[in-house]
Design a protein around this motif. Structure first.
Motif: not given
Length: 108
Positions: A29-58
């Protein structure tokens, strides 16, 4: 006694699914929220938030694999077996999506 029973029923109904969800569901659920925020361009690929999302994914992938192992250990009929297969397929799709997302981060 009647009042206590009524309050108990109301409290049970008020419990959200979030409380009764397992660790993998909460992370999903947290990952879905982060993914939705990323798709709305809330942060860029490779940013700190994107790396956090990757850690949550793993972490979610690890928890999903553990849950799969526990589910395969106990089978309570054909419906349970079908649900286990469905969950495993969903987890494979999630892991593939996560790999594609990590590859996109490297292509920046």
């Amino acid at each position: 006694m009647k009042k206590l029973t009524t309050l108990t029923i109301i409290a049970a109904m008020a419990l959200s699914a979030q409380v009764s969800a397992g660790p993998a569901e909460k992370l999903e659920r947290l990952n879905n929220r982060l993914g939705a925020a990323e798709s709305r361009a809330a942060w860029a690929q490779g940013s700190r938030a994107d790396r956090l999302e990757d850690r949550i994914d793993r972490r979610e992938d690890v928890l999903d694999r553990r849950e799969d192992r526990r589910d395969r250990a106990v089978t309570r009929g054909p419906r349970d077996l079908a649900e286990d297969r469905w969950d495993r397929a969903e987890n494979r799709r999630d892991r593939a999506e996560n790999r594609r997302d990590r590859a996109a981060d490297l292509d920046i």
